[in-house]
Design an enzyme around this catalytic site. Structure first.
Site, PDB file in Angstrom:
ATOM      1  N   GLY A  50      43.720  39.491  36.761  1.00 17.17           N
ATOM      2  CA  GLY A  50      42.967  38.834  35.697  1.00 17.17           C
ATOM      3  C   GLY A  50      41.695  38.174  36.179  1.00 17.17           C
ATOM      4  N   CYS A  51      41.421  38.275  37.484  1.00 19.78           N
ATOM      5  CA  CYS A  51      40.177  37.736  38.023  1.00 19.78           C
ATOM      6  C   CYS A  51      39.205  38.877  38.257  1.00 19.78           C
ATOM      7  CB  CYS A  51      40.420  37.019  39.351  1.00 19.78           C
ATOM      8  SG  CYS A  51      41.126  35.388  39.166  1.00 19.78           S
ATOM      9  N   GLN A  52      37.951  38.648  37.886  1.00 20.46           N
ATOM     10  CA  GLN A  52      36.928  39.658  38.094  1.00 20.46           C
ATOM     11  C   GLN A  52      36.658  39.826  39.593  1.00 20.46           C
ATOM     12  OE1 GLN A  52      33.165  38.690  36.293  1.00 20.46           O
ATOM     13  NE2 GLN A  52      32.622  40.828  36.050  1.00 20.46           N
TER      14      GLN A  52
END
Length: 140
Positions: A50-52
């Site tokens: 969920g982290c870029q």
């Protein structure tokens, strides 16, 4: 120090800065002081979904406290995870699970992040709390 005391300390530190440029610079400095994750833990299993940008977190139980180490390939993100680790590392799993994270709103962090970074922030908190749940189960 308790989680709430650490959060209050962070809110106080951020209130000393007049604008968000200074706060970003401070976050970058915090990122540089992050207790670095051992290279052997920089695996896909330890990546926060969920982290870029890439954020690796490792959790280890020492006595009855959870110790976190982390790293990121992006400087602002590294600052964000450094703040979260400062709050949650060296705390009991149950305290982490029950902790409120309203200090993030108090310092205005979420509203000053891009939508993708804000999602990443939520994912980081969720992952740290999931580690706490897993270790709390082991303690019981």
């Amino acid at each position: 120090m308790t989680i709430a005391e650490i959060q209050d300390e962070i809110v106080e530190e951020f209130s000393m800065f007049d604008d968000w440029m200074q706060r970003y610079e401070y976050m970058i400095e915090l990122g540089k002081s992050l207790p670095l994750i051992d290279e052997k833990y920089k695996t896909d299993d330890n990546l926060i979904k969920g982290c870029q940008s890439k954020v690796w977190v490792h959790a280890e139980l020492q006595g009855d406290k959870l110790i976190f180490t982390a790293d990121s390939d992006a400087i602002i993100t590294k600052g964000i995870i450094a703040i979260l680790i400062r709050v949650f590392s060296n705390q009991k799993p149950q305290d982490i699970i029950e902790a409120d994270t309203d200090f993030i709103d108090k310092i205005g962090l979420k509203e000053h992040l891009s939508p993708t970074r804000a999602n990443g922030l939520v994912s980081m908190i969720k992952q740290l709390k999931l580690y706490a749940v897993a270790y709390q189960t082991q303690l019981n």
